[in-house]
Scaffold this active site. Structure first.
Site, PDB file in Angstrom:
ATOM      1  N   SER A   1       0.977  -1.282  -0.065  1.00  0.00           N
ATOM      2  CA  SER A   1       0.061  -0.033   0.081  1.00  0.00           C
ATOM      3  C   SER A   1       0.737   1.294  -0.008  1.00  0.00           C
ATOM      4  O   SER A   1       2.081   1.151   0.245  1.00  0.00           O
ATOM      5  CB  SER A   1      -0.858  -0.113   1.403  1.00  0.00           C
ATOM      6  OG  SER A   1      -0.112   0.452   2.472  1.00  0.00           O
ATOM      7  N   LYS A   2       0.367   2.443  -0.225  1.00  0.00           N
ATOM      8  CA  LYS A   2       0.983   3.741  -0.305  1.00  0.00           C
ATOM      9  C   LYS A   2       1.456   3.871   1.112  1.00  0.00           C
ATOM     10  O   LYS A   2       2.802   4.429   1.276  1.00  0.00           O
ATOM     11  CB  LYS A   2      -0.340   4.895  -0.705  1.00  0.00           C
ATOM     12  CG  LYS A   2       0.378   6.145  -0.532  1.00  0.00           C
ATOM     13  CD  LYS A   2      -0.735   6.907  -1.091  1.00  0.00           C
ATOM     14  CE  LYS A   2      -0.577   8.278   0.058  1.00  0.00           C
ATOM     15  NZ  LYS A   2       0.651   8.692   0.580  1.00  0.00           N
ATOM     16  N   ARG A   3       0.788   3.279   2.148  1.00  0.00           N
ATOM     17  CA  ARG A   3       1.454   3.529   3.582  1.00  0.00           C
ATOM     18  C   ARG A   3       2.751   2.818   3.746  1.00  0.00           C
ATOM     19  O   ARG A   3       3.584   3.330   4.373  1.00  0.00           O
ATOM     20  CB  ARG A   3       0.351   3.304   4.598  1.00  0.00           C
ATOM     21  CG  ARG A   3      -0.141   4.418   5.475  1.00  0.00           C
ATOM     22  CD  ARG A   3      -0.932   4.052   6.335  1.00  0.00           C
ATOM     23  NE  ARG A   3      -2.247   3.826   5.795  1.00  0.00           N
ATOM     24  CZ  ARG A   3      -3.188   2.816   6.054  1.00  0.00           C
ATOM     25  NH1 ARG A   3      -2.855   1.928   6.922  1.00  0.00           N
ATOM     26  NH2 ARG A   3      -4.225   2.545   5.249  1.00  0.00           N
TER      27      ARG A   3
ATOM     28  N   ASP B   1       5.338   4.970   2.465  1.00  0.00           N
ATOM     29  CA  ASP B   1       5.581   6.281   3.118  1.00  0.00           C
ATOM     30  C   ASP B   1       6.389   5.752   4.463  1.00  0.00           C
ATOM     31  O   ASP B   1       7.341   6.465   4.697  1.00  0.00           O
ATOM     32  CB  ASP B   1       4.347   6.836   3.810  1.00  0.00           C
ATOM     33  CG  ASP B   1       3.607   7.411   2.580  1.00  0.00           C
ATOM     34  OD1 ASP B   1       4.029   7.571   1.654  1.00  0.00           O
ATOM     35  OD2 ASP B   1       2.120   7.774   2.857  1.00  0.00           O
TER      36      ASP B   1
END
Ligand code: GLU
Length: 510
Positions: free
Chosen positions: A263-265, A268
């Site tokens: 995921s994008k998380r 990050d």
């Protein structure tokens, strides 16, 4: 088996930036098409107006341009099967929904969101999960439970309705998947999906099948998340009497730890992008990082993605797009999810950075030299680029790694001073200046004069003196071979730097 000319499509919904999992799907489609002399199509699936995000379509097109993945037909280039944006095809889907109703494969449903919610709650109270299917449809307000006349009357009076697929009761539906083999599901487990919505738009399921048919798609290669929908799709082809394409559902791209979808998380958290290009979300104003902006080369991204799920027959890791095209095969795609590996992504980037033509690396360095208000000749810049590129992974590292070739250090690493600049060092450095002045300014001559005739002959500590010289010239104890650097900087500049270090650091106490 398919015997029509190969036509594949990548069919993203423009709901935001394109995840690299989607890029991989497109890449596999592309490789498959190229390998079979087929066509690759870009179709935009924007039937869900509530999830439409402005700019997403342009982002998708730009991302593929950057990656070098070319389409033969599509929303951005046209083609003879267009239009390629589903909202532009809006008017053609209705007739297919009507066909399904007339032939007993679909029905009108009038249930309001409130009525559906009430039914769900009723089921929950009995610890059951509600699904609109062959066992529950008789309890709901639809043309099966109410009768077609009542349904027509409601439609005529303007009552909103949707069209749902009518799964036959208790039949086994088999999807032949090129990666997973036969996947069979019983129709009792499948819900009567909405095909046509009250807003006059088809849902993904109807539009996708109609378009794949009209665009003569032969192979549907897409993410595993669509496997649960595949039985419905197989049934829709049957209902229309159309030849179904072959299906291949690709394994998920997993988090580096392997538990769950990337995921994008995760990006990050672990400092890597999950999108090809930087994305500015028009709603939240949030910016998500992209491979391009982080300095990744498109070839590195493509190579890395190709190997996340597909295994070549040999242990070759570096592939050009042409090599991938030649060697790719759906049979070598894994059924299991592929773990994303940040170090591997950087490794590919490093490898591809080394493969760039020297003039390109020099161009990048030249731009950074100018940005820092330094000047140097092109040939000097090329020399630096050639000497230093092996230490570099991202173009943004060029200046920091090479700055001392262009500007003298303004400070000296205190830890290195402590460790290397021993008492008496100013005298040794003055000797270096003396040797530079008096000996021929040539690599071999200087090497002999400094390392053999001065350091070795006097039993001095080579590491301490050479690292102090490095500290004086570079500012820290990093860099290429010391005398190579001295030769490049030139006699006068080296002398200036050494003198400045003597003056600035000075003599240290015992
Ligand atoms: N529009 C779907 C998506 O966004 C396409 C799925 C498919 O390839 O059938 O992924």
């Amino acid at each position: 088996m398919e015997n029509r000319p190969v036509r594949v499509r990548f069919a993203p919904s423009p709901t935001g930036p394109l995840h690299i999992g989607g890029v991989r799907t497109a890449l596999y489609n592309y490789l498959f098409a190229r390998q079979h002399g087929g066509k690759m199509i870009l179709r935009i699936e924007d039937t869900d107006q509530t999830r439409f995000v402005p700019g997403a379509e342009a982002y998708i097109v730009e991302a593929f341009q950057w990656l070098g993945i070319q389409f033969d037909e599509g929303v951005h280039i046209g083609g003879s099967y267009g239009p390629y944006r589903q909202s532009d095809r809006k008017d053609l889907y209705r007739q297919y929904a009507d066909y399904l109703i007339t032939h007993g494969w679909a029905y009108y449903a009038f249930d309001t969101p409130e009525a559906l919610d009430a039914k769900r709650k009723e089921f929950e109270a009995e610890k059951r999960t509600f699904q609109y299917d062959c066992t529950t449809r008789s309890m709901m307000a639809n043309s099966i439970s109410l009768g077609i006349e009542e349904a027509q009357r409601r439609i005529a009076s303007g009552q909103p309705y949707v069209v749902r697929f009518q799964f036959p009761e208790n039949i086994d539906i088999t999807v032949h998947d090129l990666i997973r083999g036969e996947v069979t599901m019983n129709s009792r487990l499948l819900d009567d999906k909405v095909l046509f919505k009250s807003d006059g738009m088809p849902t993904y399921h109807l539009a996708n099948i109609v378009d794949d048919h009209l665009m003569e798609i032969t192979h549907v290669i897409r993410g595993e998340e669509w496997l649960p929908s595949a039985p419905l799709h197989v049934m829709l082809y049957q209902a229309f009497g159309w030849q179904a394409p072959e299906f291949a559902h690709l394994p998920l791209l997993l988090k580096p730890e392997g538990n769950g979808k990337l995921s994008k998380r995760d990006g990050d958290r672990l400092g890597f992008p999950v999108f090809p290009l930087e994305w500015h979300d028009p709603k939240s104003g949030e910016t998500s990082s992209g491979y391009r902006e982080q300095g990744y080369l498109p070839q590195a991204v493509v190579n890395m993605l190709a190997l996340l799920g597909w295994h070549p027959e040999t242990d070759q890791e570096l592939f050009t797009l042409d090599e991938l095209t030649a060697q790719f095969s759906i049979g070598h795609i894994s059924k299991n999810g592929a773990k994303f590996n940040v170090d591997k992504a950087r490794w590919f980037q490093h490898e591809y950075f080394q493969k760039l033509p020297l003039s390109e690396v020099a161009d990048m360095l030249e731009a950074q030299v100018k940005e820092h208000q330094a000047t140097a000749s092109r040939s000097y810049i090329e020399q630096v680029a050639s000497l230093m590129r092996e230490r570099i992974t991202f173009p943004s590292e060029l200046w920091d790694t090479c700055c001392y070739f262009f500007t003298a250090p303004t400070a000296y690493d205190p830890a290195a001073i402590k460790k290397r600049w021993k008492p008496g060092m100013t005298i040794h450095m003055a000797k270096v200046i003396d040797l530079l002045r008096t000996k021929p300014f040539e690599y071999e001559a200087l090497h002999k004069a400094l390392l053999d005739d001065y350091i070795a002959a006097n039993g001095l500590n080579t590491g301490s003196i050479m690292n102090s010289l490095r500290l004086a010239v570079v500012g820290k104890t990093v860099g290429p071979d010391m005398l190579t650097l001295v030769m490049m900087l030139g006699k006068e500049e080296t002398i200036r730097r050494v003198q400045r270090a003597i003056d600035t650091i000075g003599e240290v106490a015992e």
